[in-house]
Design an enzyme around this catalytic site. Sequence first.
Site, PDB file in Angstrom:
ATOM      1  N   SER A  83       0.790  -1.232   0.000  1.00 21.63           N
ATOM      2  CA  SER A  83       0.000   0.000   0.000  1.00 21.63           C
ATOM      3  C   SER A  83       0.822   1.281   0.000  1.00 21.63           C
ATOM      4  O   SER A  83       0.243   2.350  -0.207  1.00 21.63           O
ATOM      5  CB  SER A  83      -0.935   0.021   1.213  1.00 21.63           C
ATOM      6  OG  SER A  83      -2.130  -0.623   0.908  1.00 21.63           O
ATOM      7  N   LYS A  86       0.314   3.418  -2.953  1.00 18.77           N
ATOM      8  CA  LYS A  86      -0.865   4.282  -3.137  1.00 18.77           C
ATOM      9  C   LYS A  86      -0.481   5.758  -3.088  1.00 18.77           C
ATOM     10  O   LYS A  86      -1.073   6.587  -3.783  1.00 18.77           O
ATOM     11  CB  LYS A  86      -1.919   3.982  -2.058  1.00 18.77           C
ATOM     12  CG  LYS A  86      -2.581   2.627  -2.224  1.00 18.77           C
ATOM     13  CD  LYS A  86      -3.436   2.274  -1.014  1.00 18.77           C
ATOM     14  CE  LYS A  86      -4.119   0.932  -1.201  1.00 18.77           C
ATOM     15  NZ  LYS A  86      -4.592   0.336   0.056  1.00 18.77           N
ATOM     16  N   TYR A 209      -3.259  -2.940 -10.315  1.00 21.85           N
ATOM     17  CA  TYR A 209      -3.094  -2.559  -8.905  1.00 21.85           C
ATOM     18  C   TYR A 209      -2.248  -3.606  -8.165  1.00 21.85           C
ATOM     19  O   TYR A 209      -1.359  -3.269  -7.371  1.00 21.85           O
ATOM     20  CB  TYR A 209      -4.485  -2.418  -8.268  1.00 21.85           C
ATOM     21  CG  TYR A 209      -4.462  -2.368  -6.761  1.00 21.85           C
ATOM     22  CD1 TYR A 209      -4.138  -1.195  -6.090  1.00 21.85           C
ATOM     23  CD2 TYR A 209      -4.744  -3.504  -5.998  1.00 21.85           C
ATOM     24  CE1 TYR A 209      -4.092  -1.153  -4.701  1.00 21.85           C
ATOM     25  CE2 TYR A 209      -4.707  -3.469  -4.622  1.00 21.85           C
ATOM     26  CZ  TYR A 209      -4.376  -2.290  -3.972  1.00 21.85           C
ATOM     27  OH  TYR A 209      -4.325  -2.256  -2.605  1.00 21.85           O
ATOM     28  N   TYR A 261      -3.724   3.712   7.893  1.00 22.28           N
ATOM     29  CA  TYR A 261      -4.935   2.932   8.137  1.00 22.28           C
ATOM     30  C   TYR A 261      -5.814   3.642   9.172  1.00 22.28           C
ATOM     31  O   TYR A 261      -5.863   4.869   9.179  1.00 22.28           O
ATOM     32  CB  TYR A 261      -4.579   1.499   8.572  1.00 22.28           C
ATOM     33  CG  TYR A 261      -3.706   0.778   7.556  1.00 22.28           C
ATOM     34  CD1 TYR A 261      -4.192   0.438   6.309  1.00 22.28           C
ATOM     35  CD2 TYR A 261      -2.387   0.440   7.842  1.00 22.28           C
ATOM     36  CE1 TYR A 261      -3.400  -0.225   5.369  1.00 22.28           C
ATOM     37  CE2 TYR A 261      -1.591  -0.229   6.911  1.00 22.28           C
ATOM     38  CZ  TYR A 261      -2.107  -0.548   5.680  1.00 22.28           C
ATOM     39  OH  TYR A 261      -1.324  -1.193   4.754  1.00 22.28           O
ATOM     40  N   VAL A 279       1.390  -3.558   4.063  1.00 27.58           N
ATOM     41  CA  VAL A 279       1.324  -4.798   4.839  1.00 27.58           C
ATOM     42  C   VAL A 279       2.584  -5.651   4.792  1.00 27.58           C
ATOM     43  O   VAL A 279       2.716  -6.574   5.588  1.00 27.58           O
ATOM     44  CB  VAL A 279       0.125  -5.687   4.459  1.00 27.58           C
ATOM     45  CG1 VAL A 279      -1.174  -5.095   4.923  1.00 27.58           C
ATOM     46  CG2 VAL A 279       0.119  -5.992   2.991  1.00 27.58           C
TER      47      VAL A 279
HETATM   48  N1  GLU Z   1      -2.020  -5.376  -2.022  1.00 26.33           N
HETATM   49  C1  GLU Z   1      -2.594  -5.275  -0.712  1.00 26.33           C
HETATM   50  C2  GLU Z   1      -4.109  -5.318  -0.771  1.00 26.33           C
HETATM   51  O1  GLU Z   1      -4.694  -4.809  -1.688  1.00 26.33           O
HETATM   52  C3  GLU Z   1      -2.103  -4.021  -0.090  1.00 26.33           C
HETATM   53  C4  GLU Z   1      -2.571  -3.887   1.310  1.00 26.33           C
HETATM   54  C5  GLU Z   1      -1.777  -2.922   2.148  1.00 26.33           C
HETATM   55  O2  GLU Z   1      -0.551  -2.848   2.071  1.00 26.33           O
HETATM   56  O3  GLU Z   1      -2.449  -2.204   2.903  1.00 26.33           O
HETATM   57  O4  GLU Z   1      -4.754  -5.870   0.076  1.00 26.33           O
END
Ligand code: GLU
Length: 342
Positions: A83, A86, A209, A261, A279
Amino acid sequence: MITSESESVDQQVSTGHLPAWGEVESLTAAAFERYRRLDEGEVADYIPILADADPSLFGLSVSEVNGATHDIGDSGHGFSIQSVSKAFLYALVCEAHGHAFVKERVGVNNTGLAFNSVIAVELNDGHPMNPMVNAGALSTTALMPGATAAEQWEFIRTGLSAFAGRQLVMDGEVYASEMATNSRNKAIARLLESYGHLNADPLETVDIYTRQCALLVTAHDLAVMGATLADGGVNPVTGEQVVSPEVCRDTLSMLAASGMYERSGEWLFEIGLPAKSGVAGGIVAVAPGKGAIGAFSPRLNSAGNSVRGQRAIAYLSRALGLNLFASHATPPTERAANDHRA
Ligand code: GLU
């Protein structure tokens, strides 16, 4: 609406300076030393291959806007960006489409629900709400320039590589492991499509993604990528202008609001820096005008944030004077004559 673009004026910036190189170097080492034996938290396992990560890994890196870097521990160890991507995806999309368009299409407000919540989409009439949750990241991915999925993927890989200052490559095993288990992300993409809020094929969007989440980075890379956002969009190591200063400002405000988060408020309260975690155990924290910290350690707390990474960044935020909200009182001798206050 709080402001419109027509109201914007030329902006001065409010930043400051890092301490001297040697002090940053020794405080980076001190942060590493303090938390290297901390073994709270669990390695993520909802993407099966992430469960194989060595929980003892810990890397820390500080990148200054003048191009100096400080690396310690496993700061060169590769892991999937997850993530943390992002943040940089959002910057690329803001650069391509502009502030107002992205604000309307992707949103800037918190959901108050988990990063991969389906119900958050339903509760908000199919709006993805913000670019740091999966719904928002999927719509950000769908907005990437490119006539085909392959072109969009190449645009993303090249863009994230420009932030890192080196060619990033995807970990095929991480990609395959996530694609085999990411029904929830596919459901979110389909749901956005059903509301008419995804302007691309849902499964192709999930595929891109998932690829971007599987790009391999190091803590050093995250520090350089973050320092690019701290440096008005110029990569401090390569000198390349990757995005504009306005895009950096917009991206960092999103990280401050929702990068950590559901603990984003607590993070801002305690640490006072825009940051994004993933994560696999990566965190990037950005001090505008000064530099950025990249951390990697796979053990996560219940919110999904790296335990050692958080603690080390909290220490460095205080020790290096990075908290955006901290100030000292002006000494009485430096106060302006206060006859106008009467
Ligand atoms: N590729 C993971 C998902 O979409 C990323 C989650 C994360 O790092 O928060 O669940």
